[in-house]
Write a protein that holds these residues in place. Structure first.
Motif, short mmCIF file in Angstrom:
data_model
loop_
_atom_site.label_atom_id
_atom_site.label_comp_id
_atom_site.label_asym_id
_atom_site.label_seq_id
_atom_site.Cartn_x
_atom_site.Cartn_y
_atom_site.Cartn_z
N GLY A 38 -4.99 -6.23 -1.66
CA GLY A 38 -4.44 -4.87 -1.62
C GLY A 38 -4.81 -4.04 -0.40
O GLY A 38 -4.55 -2.84 -0.37
N LYS A 39 -5.40 -4.66 0.63
CA LYS A 39 -5.82 -3.82 1.77
C LYS A 39 -4.62 -3.25 2.53
O LYS A 39 -4.65 -2.11 2.96
N ASP A 40 -3.58 -4.07 2.69
CA ASP A 40 -2.37 -3.59 3.36
C ASP A 40 -1.34 -3.19 2.32
O ASP A 40 -0.80 -4.04 1.62
N GLY A 41 -1.10 -1.88 2.24
CA GLY A 41 -0.26 -1.35 1.18
C GLY A 41 1.09 -2.03 1.06
O GLY A 41 1.60 -2.22 -0.04
N MET A 83 -9.35 -5.73 -2.91
CA MET A 83 -8.88 -4.53 -2.20
C MET A 83 -9.22 -4.60 -0.71
O MET A 83 -8.73 -3.82 0.09
N PRO A 121 -13.98 -8.96 2.86
CA PRO A 121 -14.72 -9.40 1.67
C PRO A 121 -15.54 -10.67 1.93
O PRO A 121 -16.63 -10.84 1.39
N ASP A 137 -1.45 3.89 8.13
CA ASP A 137 -1.15 4.55 6.87
C ASP A 137 -2.36 5.19 6.22
O ASP A 137 -2.28 5.70 5.12
N SER A 142 -4.75 3.73 4.97
CA SER A 142 -4.97 2.90 3.78
C SER A 142 -6.46 2.79 3.47
O SER A 142 -7.26 2.88 4.40
N PRO A 143 -6.92 2.59 2.25
CA PRO A 143 -6.15 2.56 1.00
C PRO A 143 -5.88 3.96 0.44
O PRO A 143 -6.80 4.78 0.42
N ASN A 144 -4.65 4.15 -0.01
CA ASN A 144 -4.24 5.39 -0.68
C ASN A 144 -4.66 6.63 0.10
O ASN A 144 -5.20 7.57 -0.46
N ALA A 183 -15.71 -4.42 -0.84
CA ALA A 183 -14.54 -4.47 0.04
C ALA A 183 -14.66 -3.24 0.93
O ALA A 183 -14.07 -2.21 0.67
N LEU A 190 -13.64 -1.97 3.65
CA LEU A 190 -12.52 -1.19 4.20
C LEU A 190 -11.39 -1.03 3.19
O LEU A 190 -10.37 -0.43 3.48
N GLY A 191 -11.57 -1.59 1.98
CA GLY A 191 -10.47 -1.55 1.02
C GLY A 191 -10.76 -0.67 -0.18
O GLY A 191 -9.90 -0.47 -1.03
N GLN A 192 -11.96 -0.11 -0.25
CA GLN A 192 -12.32 0.68 -1.42
C GLN A 192 -12.28 2.15 -1.02
O GLN A 192 -12.91 2.55 -0.03
N GLU A 193 -11.57 2.95 -1.80
CA GLU A 193 -11.32 4.34 -1.39
C GLU A 193 -12.59 5.12 -1.07
O GLU A 193 -12.64 5.87 -0.11
N GLN A 233 -1.96 1.02 -4.38
CA GLN A 233 -3.34 0.79 -3.98
C GLN A 233 -4.29 1.50 -4.94
O GLN A 233 -5.30 0.94 -5.35
N THR A 256 -8.77 -7.54 0.86
CA THR A 256 -8.02 -8.70 1.35
C THR A 256 -6.77 -8.25 2.08
O THR A 256 -5.88 -7.64 1.48
#
Lengths: 431, 304
Positions: A198-201, A256, B133, B243, B245-247, B152, B154-157, A402, A258
């Motif tokens: 989910g890293k890239d929306g 998240m 990860p 973007d 990202s995330p959210n 994660a 860079l992937g966790q808000e 996300q 990945t």
């Protein structure tokens, strides 16, 4: 003393350089004059966002030039992510290419309604034979005119590793429950079941496109929501979003984080059993790992026996610059791009599903199968229907998904956010 | 007398003109162009009617612009606070320690400064790999038996922005360190000697004597931090993308500006009017910060 010397030498060099440069210019001027005397060659500048396809296009251009000796096509490829910026700057500055790859749907609208594209119905009569779905991606929603020659369509589905399926004795799933059982079996066997993260929306929007239509009722829902007869809070749509959450246990550890490239490499290196993505991946997969045995199946159906729907969309088009000095030649090239030669090259060289009608797929079983699963196709919902104004359905869905995959938002909240965002401008939702 | 003045004036303009021309062409003109563009409505890529401050009104009160803008500005504030607190504190510590001429200080001076010289894009890309990860950071944590803290990054808000800020601190901390080192070195030796003779400890020495004397450098670094925090873009762009990202959790006004003005390939279309307005706001904020800083530095100089 020495400074004077250096200055003198510097000036000497400068003079020499100027003289030589001028001489060079004279020579080249003479040579172009010569060639133009031999044959009047029209130069057509052609831009793409596919640096990886330069060689393929060179083949295509060579065929075209041998058929049309008076025309020279000069290809320039720009980086995909910078293409729109460079192209819009060039077109608005009056230095744009004569013919260029253009995006579909909302991306086409931007350029078409800015007057940077020539309507093509009369220039390219072949367009009337193209499928309505591919023409939709090349038409402006404002005036209905066609502004591009569609080149390829994309389809979203589930790739799987054939060797793993054979080893575990799994069967291609037709329903959602069978799919989850297969994922579970892989997990039990110690294999990473799903490559997606989910890293890239945008990869989450692809996930939605591949899986959700079979739960929200494909075209029935799409037609209704575009007309405003229902909206994204429709229980069918909410349920389809909830289903995406059921895939979380099968995604990689810390999914998240990945990214898209992580997803690709784990599937290519046979570390993951499934990859939910688009038909555009296949060429890259087999190029990176020629030994990889993979196949795909359309999004699993909610109930046994129901048709398996896939989301499809037009990838892009070739468009003409209305200010081009060589419109006749550009039109010739565009008609060539709308023809069988181009269609065959797209299939056999790029492994892309050409939009040219009636192309021969016998040499590519993969593309033949893509066309076969397209019998139950539905438009890729946010790209086709809701990418014309800000905030686009894609922006809203990517961010909200996300949030949901990270466990911050519920499926209801995702749909609520999408609905509110689109309703801020979409007339049919405001009544 | 008059004649020489004119000559002098001509010579000065001869030397100033090329620079002035470049500044006008590449800095002032685009600035006024974006101000101009921000006052119009845009139909796709074409300039439409004059709408006055409508685009600004939208940013401050319209959906979803207001939400996005405040969210991004909040992240810029986070950048400022954390950079100020962590990076600059470490910077002062490093600068002070280096000035004490401890063994190996020459070596460390260079080590601390090397990342400052790296290209920001390369740093973003490499740390992007380390923070995956399955990347180096999590691998190191697992090796130390701290696998439970693997994230994660860079992937966790909650932690994505913090991770990017941490990388930026790693990259940039050498700069304030060197500035503070130079400042501490410039503190007159007799002040320090006098203090030592009076039996002052290291702690009191720093707070009562050194710190007050390096205030001008602290001001300069603070101002640079404010301006840097308002202009954050490349760090986010290279590590989590346009973007935010995330959210939208890593969105800054820089990425918001770029995305709005030029569009994002994977999700949205350009809105030049709103984008230009955001550009003007970024410029104004930076301008105000610079003015305030110049004034405050001047007054400090008088005090000293």
């Amino acid at each position: 003393m020495s400074i004077k010397k250096i200055l003198l030498i510097g000036i000497g060099l400068l003079v020499a350089a100027t003289v030589f440069a001028a001489g060079g210019k004279d020579q080249s001027g003479a040579s172009t004059a010569e060639t133009s005397a031999q044959m009047k060659q029209a130069v057509v500048n052609f831009w793409t966002w596919r640096p990886e396809d330069v060689e393929g296009y060179d083949k295509l251009i060579a065929i075209f030039e041998s058929q049309n000796p008076g025309i020279k096509i000069v290809q320039t490829a720009h980086k995909n992510t910078e293409y729109n910026t460079i192209l819009s700057a060039a077109l608005s500055g009056g230095s744009g290419p004569d013919v260029f790859q253009s995006r579909a749907y909302g991306g086409l609208e931007t350029f078409a309604q800015s007057g940077y594209m020539e309507p093509l119905e009369t220039w390219v009569p072949e367009l009337k034979d193209f499928s309505p779905a591919s023409r939709r991606g090349a038409s402006s929603i404002k005036d209905g005119k066609i502004y591009g020659v569609p080149f390829a369509s994309q389809t979203l589905f589930v790739y799987f590793n054939q060797a793993m399926y054979t080893k575990l004795g799994l069967k291609v799933p037709q329903t959602w429950d069978q799919f989850l059982a297969n994922l579970q079996a892989m997990k039990a066997a110690g294999i990473q079941p799903l490559a997606n993260g989910g890293k890239d929306g945008w990869t989450l929007e692809v996930l939605l496109g591949a899986i959700a239509p079979n739960f929200y009722g494909a075209n029935d829902f799409f037609d209704a929501v575009v007309k405003g007869q229902t909206n994204f809070k429709d229980p069918r749509f909410v349920e389809s979003i909830r289903k995406l959450g059921e895939l979380k246990p099968f995604m990689p550890d810390l999914f998240m984080g990945t990214s898209y490239t992580d997803m690709q490499s784990s599937f290519i290196n046979e570390q993951a059993g499934h990859f939910i993505g688009g038909s555009f991946e296949a060429g890259y997969f087999s190029k990176q790992n020629p030994d990889l045995k993979f196949d795909f199946f359309p999004g699993p159906a909610a109930k046994a026996g129901a048709p398996n729907y896939v989301s499809t969309y037009a990838d892009g088009n070739f468009s003409m610059n209305p200010t081009s000095a060589n419109k006749e030649e550009v039109a010739k090239f565009l008609r060539f791009l709308a023809g069988k030669t181009t269609g065959d090259l797209f299939i056999n060289e790029f492994k892309q599903v050409s939009s040219v009608p009636g192309v021969d797929t016998s040499r590519s079983p993969f593309i033949a199968k893509v066309l076969q699963v397209q019998q139950y196709n539905t438009p890729y919902v946010f790209l086709v229907g809701f990418r014309y104004q800000q905030p686009t359905g894609s922006v809203l869905a990517q961010a909200a998904l996300q949030g949901m995959m990270a466990g911050k938002l519920s499926a209801e909240e995702v749909c609520q956010q999408i609905q509110e965002g689109i309703a801020s401008y979409y007339e049919p939702f405001r009544k | 007398m008059m004649k020489t003045d004119v000559r002098k004036g001509l010579w000065i303009s001869f030397f100033v003109l090329p620079g002035l021309l470049v500044v006008t062409l590449f800095i002032l003109l685009p600035l006024f162009m974006s101000l101009f563009n921000s006052l119009f409505s845009w139909n796709q890529l074409l300039r439409g009617a004059f709408v006055g401050l409508e685009n600004f009104r939208k940013i401050f009160s319209g959906y979803p612009y207001r939400e996005r803008f405040l969210n991004a500005l909040g992240n810029n504030a986070k950048w400022f606070l954390l950079t100020m607190l962590i990076q600059n504190t470490i910077g002062i510590l490093f600068g002070y320690l280096l000035s004490r001429r401890l063994p190996g200080h020459g070596f460390f001076k260079r080590i601390f400064f090397i990342p400052v010289l790296f290209s920001i894009v390369a740093v973003g890309f490499l740390w992007g790999l380390y923070l995956k990860p399955t990347g180096l950071v999590n691998a190191a944590l697992r090796l130390m038996g701290l696998g439970a803290y693997a994230r994660a990054w860079l992937g966790q808000e909650e932690i994505a922005t913090l991770s990017i800020i941490a990388v930026n601190i790693w990259r940039w901390v050498g700069f304030p360190s060197l500035v503070f080192l130079a400042a501490v070195d410039a503190v007159p030796a007799d002040c320090l000697e006098a203090a030592y003779l009076d039996g002052v400890g290291e702690w009191t020495l720093f707070w009562r004597i050194v710190f007050p004397l390096i205030i001008p450098s602290v001001t300069v670094i603070s101002v640079l931090t404010i301006i840097g925090s308002l202009n954050v873009f490349e760090q986010v762009y290279t590590m989590t993308g346009l973007d935010g990202s995330p959210n939208f959790s890593t969105d800054t006004i820089g990425t918001l500006f770029y995305r709005t003005a030029f569009g994002s390939v994977d999700s949205g279309n350009p809105e030049i009017g709103i984008g230009s307005a955001i550009g003007v706001i970024i410029y104004s904020l930076t301008f105000i910060a610079s003015i305030v800083s110049i004034i405050s530095t001047r007054s400090r100089e008088v005090e000293l």
